[in-house]
Design an enzyme around this catalytic site. Structure first.
Site, PDB file in Angstrom:
ATOM      1  N   ASP A  53       1.213   6.877  -5.544  1.00  0.00           N
ATOM      2  CA  ASP A  53       0.262   5.845  -5.943  1.00  0.00           C
ATOM      3  C   ASP A  53       1.010   4.904  -6.872  1.00  0.00           C
ATOM      4  O   ASP A  53       2.169   5.148  -7.237  1.00  0.00           O
ATOM      5  CB  ASP A  53      -0.947   6.478  -6.645  1.00  0.00           C
ATOM      6  CG  ASP A  53      -1.992   5.452  -7.084  1.00  0.00           C
ATOM      7  OD1 ASP A  53      -2.290   4.535  -6.298  1.00  0.00           O
ATOM      8  OD2 ASP A  53      -2.489   5.551  -8.224  1.00  0.00           O
ATOM      9  N   SER A  54       0.331   3.848  -7.301  1.00  0.00           N
ATOM     10  CA  SER A  54       0.961   2.917  -8.241  1.00  0.00           C
ATOM     11  C   SER A  54       0.979   3.451  -9.667  1.00  0.00           C
ATOM     12  O   SER A  54       1.735   2.944 -10.501  1.00  0.00           O
ATOM     13  CB  SER A  54       0.226   1.576  -8.213  1.00  0.00           C
ATOM     14  OG  SER A  54      -1.126   1.743  -8.610  1.00  0.00           O
ATOM     15  N   TYR A  63      -0.972  -2.512  -7.986  1.00  0.00           N
ATOM     16  CA  TYR A  63      -0.716  -3.018  -6.641  1.00  0.00           C
ATOM     17  C   TYR A  63      -1.755  -4.043  -6.195  1.00  0.00           C
ATOM     18  O   TYR A  63      -1.462  -4.891  -5.350  1.00  0.00           O
ATOM     19  CB  TYR A  63      -0.718  -1.859  -5.639  1.00  0.00           C
ATOM     20  CG  TYR A  63       0.555  -1.069  -5.538  1.00  0.00           C
ATOM     21  CD1 TYR A  63       1.699  -1.373  -6.272  1.00  0.00           C
ATOM     22  CD2 TYR A  63       0.629   0.011  -4.652  1.00  0.00           C
ATOM     23  CE1 TYR A  63       2.858  -0.630  -6.145  1.00  0.00           C
ATOM     24  CE2 TYR A  63       1.789   0.762  -4.507  1.00  0.00           C
ATOM     25  CZ  TYR A  63       2.900   0.436  -5.261  1.00  0.00           C
ATOM     26  OH  TYR A  63       4.054   1.173  -5.131  1.00  0.00           O
ATOM     27  N   GLY A  64      -2.964  -3.931  -6.698  1.00  0.00           N
ATOM     28  CA  GLY A  64      -4.081  -4.722  -6.176  1.00  0.00           C
ATOM     29  C   GLY A  64      -3.829  -6.211  -6.053  1.00  0.00           C
ATOM     30  O   GLY A  64      -4.144  -6.817  -5.022  1.00  0.00           O
ATOM     31  N   CYS A 113      -3.281   6.110  -2.290  1.00  0.00           N
ATOM     32  CA  CYS A 113      -3.557   4.772  -2.807  1.00  0.00           C
ATOM     33  C   CYS A 113      -4.203   3.996  -1.671  1.00  0.00           C
ATOM     34  O   CYS A 113      -3.638   3.915  -0.573  1.00  0.00           O
ATOM     35  CB  CYS A 113      -2.247   4.108  -3.238  1.00  0.00           C
ATOM     36  SG  CYS A 113      -2.360   2.339  -3.592  1.00  0.00           S
ATOM     37  N   ASN A 114      -5.378   3.448  -1.914  1.00  0.00           N
ATOM     38  CA  ASN A 114      -6.082   2.727  -0.858  1.00  0.00           C
ATOM     39  C   ASN A 114      -5.383   1.431  -0.478  1.00  0.00           C
ATOM     40  O   ASN A 114      -5.313   1.066   0.698  1.00  0.00           O
ATOM     41  CB  ASN A 114      -7.516   2.443  -1.304  1.00  0.00           C
ATOM     42  CG  ASN A 114      -8.388   3.671  -1.322  1.00  0.00           C
ATOM     43  OD1 ASN A 114      -9.120   3.952  -0.390  1.00  0.00           O
ATOM     44  ND2 ASN A 114      -8.315   4.420  -2.409  1.00  0.00           N
ATOM     45  N   GLU A 153      -5.768   3.085 -16.711  1.00  0.00           N
ATOM     46  CA  GLU A 153      -4.415   3.314 -17.215  1.00  0.00           C
ATOM     47  C   GLU A 153      -4.388   3.345 -18.742  1.00  0.00           C
ATOM     48  O   GLU A 153      -3.546   4.013 -19.348  1.00  0.00           O
ATOM     49  CB  GLU A 153      -3.469   2.234 -16.681  1.00  0.00           C
ATOM     50  CG  GLU A 153      -3.192   2.333 -15.180  1.00  0.00           C
ATOM     51  CD  GLU A 153      -2.275   3.481 -14.810  1.00  0.00           C
ATOM     52  OE1 GLU A 153      -1.424   3.866 -15.623  1.00  0.00           O
ATOM     53  OE2 GLU A 153      -2.409   4.001 -13.668  1.00  0.00           O
ATOM     54  N   CYS A 207     -10.449   3.129  -4.546  1.00  0.00           N
ATOM     55  CA  CYS A 207      -9.175   3.122  -5.259  1.00  0.00           C
ATOM     56  C   CYS A 207      -9.092   4.458  -5.967  1.00  0.00           C
ATOM     57  O   CYS A 207     -10.089   4.920  -6.548  1.00  0.00           O
ATOM     58  CB  CYS A 207      -9.113   1.973  -6.270  1.00  0.00           C
ATOM     59  SG  CYS A 207      -7.695   2.030  -7.397  1.00  0.00           S
ATOM     60  N   THR A 208      -7.933   5.086  -5.927  1.00  0.00           N
ATOM     61  CA  THR A 208      -7.840   6.436  -6.484  1.00  0.00           C
ATOM     62  C   THR A 208      -7.943   6.465  -7.999  1.00  0.00           C
ATOM     63  O   THR A 208      -8.111   7.546  -8.587  1.00  0.00           O
ATOM     64  CB  THR A 208      -6.543   7.136  -6.025  1.00  0.00           C
ATOM     65  OG1 THR A 208      -5.408   6.299  -6.322  1.00  0.00           O
ATOM     66  CG2 THR A 208      -6.580   7.404  -4.537  1.00  0.00           C
ATOM     67  N   HIS A 209      -7.887   5.312  -8.654  1.00  0.00           N
ATOM     68  CA  HIS A 209      -8.161   5.252 -10.091  1.00  0.00           C
ATOM     69  C   HIS A 209      -9.669   5.349 -10.385  1.00  0.00           C
ATOM     70  O   HIS A 209     -10.058   5.769 -11.477  1.00  0.00           O
ATOM     71  CB  HIS A 209      -7.661   3.929 -10.686  1.00  0.00           C
ATOM     72  CG  HIS A 209      -6.186   3.851 -10.906  1.00  0.00           C
ATOM     73  ND1 HIS A 209      -5.284   3.672  -9.883  1.00  0.00           N
ATOM     74  CD2 HIS A 209      -5.445   3.906 -12.048  1.00  0.00           C
ATOM     75  CE1 HIS A 209      -4.058   3.616 -10.380  1.00  0.00           C
ATOM     76  NE2 HIS A 209      -4.124   3.762 -11.689  1.00  0.00           N
TER      77      HIS A 209
END
Length: 270
Positions: free
Chosen positions: A11-12, A43-44, A74-75, A153, A185-187
């Site tokens: 993922d990012s 990344y978005g 990561c989507n 984050e 989004c995995t976040h």
């Protein structure tokens, strides 16, 4: 492919750790090799072609390090690079979008589903295409949420700022009658509490990581790739940026310390 090799995920940033957690729950005997591309976070907002190149480089690196399967945790990377990675790599590759759609269709009731995601994922149209391919009668309401990843984050997942931001993004979707929201989004699972506070108890929140972990179990079984070694599994966490930043973010979100290594697979580029 060596069944004793690790499951590679990337993922990012720390978002993919939500996927790692689900995978470890379902596959506790498997080793994990995780890469957080924190040098290029988030990344978005980046062009999908740029994200695709990052995702392919990371995927190649994970395979070179022995990964027996690559999970694009990561989507945005899934939308940008899944097909290219599947075509190029010598190991199975799975991503997030298909899993999110499958899980959402299992619980959606009124034909109106929502997707919260990064700008890149929304811009790609990956979720809308996948939903409409499965059910052409669906109404798909998408919302880009660029402030969500920085909140996660920074560990600011449950305070007034998180709630206000969730209200800004999600309240208009709720007003359109959605009964299901994919956390695209995995976040975003870290912000599920704030989102739930806005939409109330009657809207289903879907975390694609749950479905992905089950799909991974099936894949390993079908390919005969389950780890059987009696030794304890080994878990490695790698980043492209400052390990201290990742360690601190992971500590805030997971409540524990993890050992992190920095590796430069991008030849020092930014």
């Amino acid at each position: 492919m060596n069944p004793e090799g690790p499951i590679g995920l990337f993922d990012s940033g720390v978002g993919g750790l939500t996927v790692v957690a689900r995978v470890r729950q379902c596959l506790p005997d498997e080793s994990i090799l995780y890469f957080g591309d924190t040098a290029h976070l988030p990344y978005g907002p980046r062009p999908l072609a740029e994200v695709r190149e990052y995702a392919l480089r990371i995927s190649r690196y994970l395979v070179a390090e022995g990964a027996k399967v690559v999970v694009i945790a990561c989507n945005t990377s899934t939308a940008a690079a899944l097909e290219a990675a599947q075509a190029e790599l010598p190991v199975p590759v799975i991503g997030m979008v298909e899993q999110g759609v499958r899980a959402a269709l299992a619980v959606a009731r009124n034909g109106c589903v929502g997707v919260v995601a990064t700008q890149g994922t929304v811009r790609s149209g990956a979720y809308e295409r996948a939903f409409l391919a499965a059910r052409p009668d669906l109404t798909v309401v998408q919302q880009a949420c660029p402030a969500f990843v920085p909140l996660v984050e920074a560990g600011a997942t449950d305070g007034p700022e998180a709630l206000a931001t969730a209200r800004e993004y999600v309240a208009p979707m709720s007003a359109q009658g959605i009964d299901t929201i994919v956390l695209g989004c995995t976040h975003y699972p870290y912000l599920a509490g704030a989102i739930r506070a806005v939409v109330g108890p009657d809207v289903a929140l879907v975390d694609p990581a749950e479905e992905l972990a089950q799909a991974l179990v099936r894949l390993l079984d079908e390919r005969g790739l389950r780890r059987t070694a009696p030794a304890e599994p080994a878990h490695r966490y790698l980043v492209s940026g400052d390990p201290a930043v990742f360690v601190e973010a992971a500590r805030r979100l997971l409540g524990r310390e993890i050992a992190v290594e920095r590796v430069d697979i991008f030849d020092g580029e930014s």
